[in-house]
Design a protein around this motif. Structure first.
Motif, PDB file in Angstrom:
ATOM      1  N   VAL A  76       0.840  -1.197   0.000  1.00  0.00           N
ATOM      2  CA  VAL A  76       0.000   0.000   0.000  1.00  0.00           C
ATOM      3  C   VAL A  76       0.877   1.251   0.000  1.00  0.00           C
ATOM      4  N   ASP A  77       0.457   2.248  -0.759  1.00  0.00           N
ATOM      5  CA  ASP A  77       1.182   3.524  -0.836  1.00  0.00           C
ATOM      6  C   ASP A  77       0.172   4.654  -0.796  1.00  0.00           C
ATOM      7  N   THR A  78       0.496   5.687  -0.045  1.00  0.00           N
ATOM      8  CA  THR A  78      -0.445   6.791   0.149  1.00  0.00           C
ATOM      9  C   THR A  78       0.194   8.114  -0.242  1.00  0.00           C
ATOM     10  N   PHE A  79      -0.549   8.931  -0.968  1.00  0.00           N
ATOM     11  CA  PHE A  79      -0.027  10.205  -1.451  1.00  0.00           C
ATOM     12  C   PHE A  79      -1.003  11.322  -1.123  1.00  0.00           C
ATOM     13  N   VAL A  80      -0.457  12.431  -0.669  1.00  0.00           N
ATOM     14  CA  VAL A  80      -1.274  13.562  -0.250  1.00  0.00           C
ATOM     15  C   VAL A  80      -0.878  14.796  -1.053  1.00  0.00           C
ATOM     16  N   GLU A  81      -1.904  15.525  -1.485  1.00  0.00           N
ATOM     17  CA  GLU A  81      -1.663  16.752  -2.241  1.00  0.00           C
ATOM     18  C   GLU A  81      -0.843  17.733  -1.405  1.00  0.00           C
ATOM     19  N   HIS A  82       0.028  18.467  -2.040  1.00  0.00           N
ATOM     20  CA  HIS A  82       0.915  19.469  -1.440  1.00  0.00           C
ATOM     21  C   HIS A  82       2.097  18.823  -0.703  1.00  0.00           C
ATOM     22  N   SER A 125     -15.172  12.293   1.477  1.00  0.00           N
ATOM     23  CA  SER A 125     -14.864  13.726   1.426  1.00  0.00           C
ATOM     24  C   SER A 125     -13.885  14.096   2.530  1.00  0.00           C
ATOM     25  N   GLY A 126     -13.098  15.126   2.295  1.00  0.00           N
ATOM     26  CA  GLY A 126     -12.162  15.552   3.329  1.00  0.00           C
ATOM     27  C   GLY A 126     -11.560  16.890   2.955  1.00  0.00           C
ATOM     28  N   ASP A 127     -10.626  17.352   3.748  1.00  0.00           N
ATOM     29  CA  ASP A 127     -10.058  18.676   3.507  1.00  0.00           C
ATOM     30  C   ASP A 127      -8.992  18.678   2.426  1.00  0.00           C
ATOM     31  N   SER A 128      -8.212  17.589   2.350  1.00  0.00           N
ATOM     32  CA  SER A 128      -7.168  17.583   1.330  1.00  0.00           C
ATOM     33  C   SER A 128      -7.237  16.307   0.503  1.00  0.00           C
ATOM     34  N   LEU A 129      -6.789  16.426  -0.728  1.00  0.00           N
ATOM     35  CA  LEU A 129      -6.818  15.272  -1.624  1.00  0.00           C
ATOM     36  C   LEU A 129      -5.786  14.244  -1.180  1.00  0.00           C
ATOM     37  N   MET A 130      -6.242  13.018  -0.988  1.00  0.00           N
ATOM     38  CA  MET A 130      -5.372  11.923  -0.575  1.00  0.00           C
ATOM     39  C   MET A 130      -5.735  10.715  -1.403  1.00  0.00           C
ATOM     40  N   ILE A 131      -4.721  10.039  -1.918  1.00  0.00           N
ATOM     41  CA  ILE A 131      -4.964   8.822  -2.687  1.00  0.00           C
ATOM     42  C   ILE A 131      -4.133   7.705  -2.090  1.00  0.00           C
TER      43      ILE A 131
END
Lengths: 319, 319
Positions: free
Chosen positions: A41-47, A122-128
Motif C-alpha cells: 500500500v502507498d499513500t499520497f497527499v496533495e501538497h 470527502s475531506g479537507d485535502s486530496l489523498m490517494i
C-alpha cells in the motif's frame, strides 16, 4: 457528486485477470491464485507528494499507481489488482477525479491490472491510497535481504531524471531535454518486464528506487548484513544530465528518488544472465558496484579520489 | 516523529497466519493461499466518520477494522490480513496514534489477523484507510445476488444500537443501558463466527449492515432481482430499545447503520440449519421477512396496518 454514479463511471467494463472471481459490486472482491500473492500500500497527499502546479490529475493517478507497481516489481511479482481509497476535497469536480482514474487505468492497462475495489470519501485535502497486489511463483520472491558478498550491484535505467524534471517544473527553468525529464517525473515506468525476466534466476536481491539509491542501498546492506559499494561514476544518468551543476547531479542521482528504477545484486556468475534478460526486455542495466563482507552493514561510495560512507539521506562522511 | 521508529512500534513481533510468507519489512508483504482471496478497502475521515468527541483513539482503530472485517464476513470469508494507510495531522502525538493501532490490534487478535503493511503520511485531517483480506473456500463466496423467491430473510443481533449509542454521546443524554449502546457504537463485533458456520450451506445471500438494513435490503433486492419484504415488528432490537420515541426506533433500526450485523436470505429448507449454526456460534438470529418474485426489484416493509415500499435511505412510500 452521487457515489453510485461515480462508481459506475470508474468501474471497469471488462476485467483482464483470468484469476478474478468477482470484481466491484459486492461487499468485497474475490480472486483465486496458485501463485504467492504480494500486497503493498502507498499513500499520497496533495501538497506533500504531488501538486497541481507540477502535474495534471491524469499524471497524479498514473504516478500513484506507478509507485505501487514498482513495489510489486521489486518483489519480483507480476501486477494483478489494485484497490483505490480516495479522500476528496469538495473543491474538486468530478471531471478532475475521473482524470485521476483515467491516469491509473492507462498504466493499469499496460500491465493488465484490474481495479477491484475502492472507497471515496470527502475531506479537507486530496489523498490517494492504493493497495496493489501481484503474483509471484513460489520461492521466486525477491527480498532485499538476499545480497551476498561477491555480488555485482546493478541499477536499471537512469537515475535523477525524475528529480530534475520536478526542479524544472518548480523553478520554471529551461534545460536541454526538458520534456523528457518532466515526462520521467510525471509518467514513470516501473520495471516490471525485467523483474519478471529475473524469475529465471535462483537468487537476486531487489529494491525499487523510490527514495533515492542512497536510501535503497542502505536498506539492502542492512537487511543482508553486507557492505555495498557504489562506484559514483558508474551510476547511470541521462546523456544531457551533465548540464546540471556538479552538486545537483550528485544529489539528484543519489537521493533524488521517484525514478522507480530497480537496484539489485546478483552473483558474478549470474551477471551475464541479467544482462541477457535486460537486452531481451529492452531494459538498460548497468553494474554500479559490488558487495563485500562487513563487520557492520554499510554503504560506501567510491568517488574519483576517495571512498566515503554513504548514509540513507545521501550524506557522505569518512569511513 | 521518525517513520522508522514508528513502524517498529506498530510492527507485530509474531505473526499468526500460517499462510504468511513475509510480513512487514520489504517492499511488500507475501502470502500463499489455496483458498479464494477476498479483498476490501474502507476509508474513514475524522469529523465525517468519527470524532474524538465520541470516541477515544483506541475505539477509532477498533471500529475502522471492524467495518472491514464485517465486509469480509459478509462475503463468507475468514479474516486473515490487513494493511493500514494513515494520514496524520501534525497535531496528533505518537501516543494517540499508537492507541489507534492498539485498537486495531485488539480486534485483529480476536480473529488471528496479521498487519502486513502500511503507509503513514502527514496531512491536514486524520484519515484511516484499511485494506483487509480474507480466505473463503472455493464456491463458498456469499454474494448479495443469491437471494431467490421463497427465501427466508434473516438478521443477526439487534439493530439500531450503534446509532442510539452515537445519539447518547452527541446529545449527552441519559438512557437505560446507555453503556451498552455506547459500547455497540464504539466496539462493534462483526459476525465472523456465523458467516463461517454458514459455509456448510450451498447458497446464502449475505450483506453486512453498515449503512442500515433499508439500504442493504435494497442492494440484495437489486442484485438478485427479487422483491424482499421486511416485517417491521420482527426487526430485532435490544430489550430497552422501546424507551426511545417511535420515530427514533423506526429510523435507527432501519437506517441507523454501523451495527455491522448480517442480513441474509436462505431457502426455507435451510432455515432450520441457519438457526442451528446460530446457536452453535452463539449468534442471535431472527427471521425478519421473506423473498418473492418481482417484476422490478424492490423492498417492502410490512407495517402493522399496511405494507409500503422502503427505499435505500429508509424513506417509505406507497407501493
Amino acid at each position: 457528486m452521487d457515489e453510485f454514479s461515480f462508481i459506475d463511471a470508474i468501474k471497469q467494463k471488462d476485467y483482464k485477470q483470468p484469476t478474478l472471481v468477482k470484481g466491484i459490486g459486492d461487499d468485497a472482491a474475490v480472486f483465486r491464485s496458485t501463485s504467492d500473492i504480494v500486497a503493498t500500500v502507498d499513500t499520497f497527499v496533495e501538497h506533500i507528494h504531488f501538486s497541481l502546479e507540477t502535474m495534471d490529475p491524469f499524471h497524479i493517478g498514473y504516478r500513484v499507481l506507478a509507485a505501487n507497481i514498482s513495489d510489486l516489481a521489486a518483489m519480483g511479482s507480476e501486477p494483478a489488482f489494485y484497490l483505490v481509497s480516495m479522500c476528496i476535497p469538495k473543491s474538486w469536480n468530478q471531471q478532475a477525479l475521473e482524470e485521476i482514474y483515467r491516469g491509473m487505468r492507462d498504466l493499469a492497462a499496460k500491465h493488465r491490472m484490474d481495479l477491484i475495489g475502492g472507497d471515496t470519501v470527502s475531506g479537507d485535502s486530496l489523498m490517494i491510497s492504493i493497495t496493489a497486489m501481484g503474483y509471484v511463483p513460489k520461492d521466486k520472491v525477491r527480498y532485499r535481504s538476499d545480497a551476498r558478498p561477491g555480488d555485482v550491484v546493478f541499477a536499471t535505467g537512469t537515475l535523477g531524471d525524475s528529480r530534475a524534471g520536478l526542479e524544472m517544473l518548480l523553478e520554471g527553468q529551461e534545460c536541454k531535454d526538458k520534456d523528457d525529464y518532466i515526462q520521467r517525473h510525471r509518467l514513470p515506468e516501473p520495471r516490471v518486464a525485467l523483474a519478471l525476466g529475473l524469475q529465471e534466476l535462483d537468487r537476486v536481491a531487489l529494491n525499487d528506487i523510490s527514495d533515492g539509491i542512497a536510501s535503497e542501498a542502505n536498506e539492502i546492506a542492512e537487511a543482508s548484513g553486507i557492505e555495498l559499494t557504489i562506484i559514483e561514476e558508474k551510476v547511470p544518468v541521462s546523456q544531457s544530465f551533465h548540464q546540471f551543476t556538479e552538486k545537483q547531479q550528485y544529489d539528484w542521482k543519489l537521493s533524488g528518488g521517484e525514478d522507480f528504477e530497480l537496484l539489485g545484486t546478483v552473483s558474478v556468475a549470474n551477471w551475464p544472465k541479467v544482462q541477457e534478460l535486460a537486452a531481451e526486455t529492452e531494459t538498460p542495466v548497468q553494474q554500479i558496484g559490488y558487495v563485500r563482507e562487513a563487520e557492520e552493514p554499510r554503504v560506501l561510495i567510491q568517488l574519483r579520489e576517495e571512498t566515503k560512507r554513504l548514509t540513507k539521506s545521501g550524506y557522505t562522511h569518512l569511513k
